[in-house]
Design a protein around this motif. Structure first.
Motif, PDB file in Angstrom:
ATOM      1  N   GLU A  42       0.874  -1.277  -0.076  1.00 57.72           N
ATOM      2  CA  GLU A  42      -0.066   0.076   0.016  1.00 57.72           C
ATOM      3  C   GLU A  42       0.876   1.224  -0.104  1.00 57.72           C
ATOM      4  O   GLU A  42       0.386   2.200  -0.737  1.00 57.72           O
ATOM      5  CB  GLU A  42      -0.872   0.178   1.361  1.00 57.72           C
ATOM      6  N   ILE A  43       1.994   1.155   0.738  1.00 57.28           N
ATOM      7  CA  ILE A  43       2.872   2.426   0.907  1.00 57.28           C
ATOM      8  C   ILE A  43       3.514   2.516  -0.626  1.00 57.28           C
ATOM      9  O   ILE A  43       3.711   3.583  -1.287  1.00 57.28           O
ATOM     10  CB  ILE A  43       3.942   2.186   1.816  1.00 57.28           C
ATOM     11  N   ALA A  44       3.807   1.506  -1.172  1.00 57.52           N
ATOM     12  CA  ALA A  44       4.563   1.498  -2.772  1.00 57.52           C
ATOM     13  C   ALA A  44       3.408   2.261  -3.645  1.00 57.52           C
ATOM     14  O   ALA A  44       3.796   2.666  -4.685  1.00 57.52           O
ATOM     15  CB  ALA A  44       4.909   0.102  -3.170  1.00 57.52           C
ATOM     16  N   ALA A  45       1.942   1.769  -3.373  1.00 51.14           N
ATOM     17  CA  ALA A  45       1.052   2.612  -4.381  1.00 51.14           C
ATOM     18  C   ALA A  45       0.876   4.009  -3.749  1.00 51.14           C
ATOM     19  O   ALA A  45      -0.273   4.375  -4.210  1.00 51.14           O
ATOM     20  CB  ALA A  45      -0.322   1.704  -4.377  1.00 51.14           C
ATOM     21  N   GLU A  46       1.324   4.417  -2.761  1.00 52.50           N
ATOM     22  CA  GLU A  46       1.237   5.751  -1.998  1.00 52.50           C
ATOM     23  C   GLU A  46      -0.063   5.851  -1.706  1.00 52.50           C
ATOM     24  O   GLU A  46      -0.905   6.960  -1.736  1.00 52.50           O
ATOM     25  CB  GLU A  46       1.504   6.856  -3.407  1.00 52.50           C
ATOM     26  N   GLN A  47      -0.602   4.949  -1.030  1.00 50.86           N
ATOM     27  CA  GLN A  47      -1.812   4.984  -0.367  1.00 50.86           C
ATOM     28  C   GLN A  47      -1.570   5.613   0.934  1.00 50.86           C
ATOM     29  O   GLN A  47      -0.608   5.280   1.521  1.00 50.86           O
ATOM     30  CB  GLN A  47      -2.813   3.844  -0.166  1.00 50.86           C
ATOM     31  N   PRO A  48      -2.481   6.618   1.668  1.00 46.23           N
ATOM     32  CA  PRO A  48      -2.102   7.452   2.527  1.00 46.23           C
ATOM     33  C   PRO A  48      -2.081   6.299   3.981  1.00 46.23           C
ATOM     34  O   PRO A  48      -2.884   5.629   4.170  1.00 46.23           O
ATOM     35  CB  PRO A  48      -3.373   8.296   2.867  1.00 46.23           C
ATOM     36  N   THR A  49      -0.989   6.814   4.743  1.00 45.42           N
ATOM     37  CA  THR A  49      -0.933   6.087   6.016  1.00 45.42           C
ATOM     38  C   THR A  49      -0.015   7.026   7.170  1.00 45.42           C
ATOM     39  O   THR A  49       0.422   8.028   6.519  1.00 45.42           O
ATOM     40  CB  THR A  49      -0.210   4.660   5.976  1.00 45.42           C
ATOM     41  N   ALA A  50      -0.028   6.600   8.351  1.00 48.88           N
ATOM     42  CA  ALA A  50       0.625   7.295   9.426  1.00 48.88           C
ATOM     43  C   ALA A  50       1.468   6.105  10.019  1.00 48.88           C
ATOM     44  O   ALA A  50       1.280   5.104   9.885  1.00 48.88           O
ATOM     45  CB  ALA A  50      -0.234   8.082  10.240  1.00 48.88           C
ATOM     46  N   SER A  51       2.563   6.619  10.577  1.00 52.50           N
ATOM     47  CA  SER A  51       3.694   5.673  11.575  1.00 52.50           C
ATOM     48  C   SER A  51       4.124   6.428  12.408  1.00 52.50           C
ATOM     49  O   SER A  51       3.846   7.849  12.624  1.00 52.50           O
ATOM     50  CB  SER A  51       4.545   5.177  10.541  1.00 52.50           C
TER      51      SER A  51
END
Length: 331
Positions: free
Chosen positions: A142-151
């Motif tokens: 999902e991060i590779a696909a640039e879907q929004p997330t937080a960490s």
């Protein structure tokens, strides 16, 4: 931070290199196999993990750790947890004197029951305030696909945490800082074990009540161990605790959940490994987490049952029965 080395061109290291580059950091990605580094250099993509993901021009690749680490003020460790000590022993002398080291690994070392930052401090001979851990709901695809997330970036040195935060912040990746290294690491390690249990329950046909119970009671036993080891209990209600746990349990992209599903269908550990072409981190870490809990006299019943299924051949249905037949008590 001006230049980063990402050591490990696998399923997490590769998109993390892209993330750093998208944030404006020059990155050298180290691959264990020369042919992978050569392919990335020639095509701009990792053929083994993300053949369709175009890496930014700021990302270069090499199989030479000395070349990767030369001049890097940010060193990102993205190798399997149980290989960290051996790998880092060979790299330690190549790391710049004041570089910040960031762990992407979510596991507990077998035998020593040490967290990954503890292994880094011990093996690389660096001060604990130079080591940070990144954790949260970070499904790599999902991060590779640039879907929004937080960490969360946890470090004892607030200035270093802020510097790493700046180095990875993008429109699709929102990092927060924290000083609870213990809590963030334990949340990341134990959630893999709970996700194995979740996968088993899914394969056995149990419904949402069962799955919600596993998540909440899994979070409870994670927090029990964390508090005993000095973590802030509030950490487990955040991104590195509940957030990471929900993502890893609920998503079919999760290797630990998927591995658990194979076990829940009655497959052996070897059959599950063959089907998934990998060993999920939780399979090995459940042994170390169980030992860590026993050493500190912390009750972790889900972890105990997952260990029995993974390493002692217990039937997953029997494991569920054992959990449900435990003595009733106050929550």
């Amino acid at each position: 931070m001006k230049r980063a080395a990402v050591l490990g061109a696998g399923s997490w290291g590769t998109p993390f290199a892209k993330l750093l580059a998208d944030a404006g950091t020059e990155v050298t990605l180290w691959a264990r196999r020369p042919e992978v580094a050569q392919a990335i250099t020639a095509t701009g993509a990792n053929p083994d993990y993300f053949p369709d993901l175009r890496l930014p021009d700021l990302v270069s690749a090499t199989s030479d750790p000395a070349l990767a680490l030369a001049g890097a003020d940010l060193v990102v460790l993205a190798v399997p947890s149980q290989t960290l000590r051996a790998n880092l022993a060979g790299w330690a002398g190549l790391i710049e004197p004041d570089a910040t080291l960031v762990s992407l690994m979510k596991g507990i070392e077998l035998g020593t029951t040490k967290r990954m930052t503890e292994v880094i401090v011990e093996t690389a001979g660096v001060d604990p305030d130079r080591v940070a851990v990144l954790s949260g709901p970070n499904l790599a695809a999902e991060i590779a696909a640039e879907q929004p997330t937080a960490s969360v970036i946890a470090c004892l040195d607030a200035a270093r945490a802020a510097a790493v935060q700046k180095a990875v912040a993008t429109p699709y990746f929102r990092p927060y800082t924290n000083d609870d290294v213990v809590g963030c690491e334990l949340g990341g390690a134990v959630k893999n074990v709970i996700a194995l249990a979740y996968g088993m329950a899914t394969a056995l046909g149990f419904g949402d009540n069962t799955k919600a119970t596993l998540i909440t009671r899994g979070l409870a036993e994670t927090a029990r161990l964390g508090v005993r080891l000095g973590a802030d209990p509030l950490t487990f209600a955040g991104l590195a605790g509940l957030g990471d746990l929900v993502a890893t349990c609920a998503s079919p992209l999760s290797r630990n959940r998927t591995f658990g599903e194979h076990l829940g269908r009655g497959e052996s550990l070897e059959q599950a490994q063959a089907a998934t072409r990998s060993t999920a981190e939780g399979v090995k870490s459940c042994l170390a987490i169980r030992d860590l809990a026993r050493r500190h006299d912390v009750e972790m019943p889900i972890t105990e049952q997952v260990e029995l299924v993974c390493h002692e051949g217990a039937d997953p249905r029997v494991a569920v029965t054992a959990l449900m037949s435990r003595e009733t008590k106050s929550e």
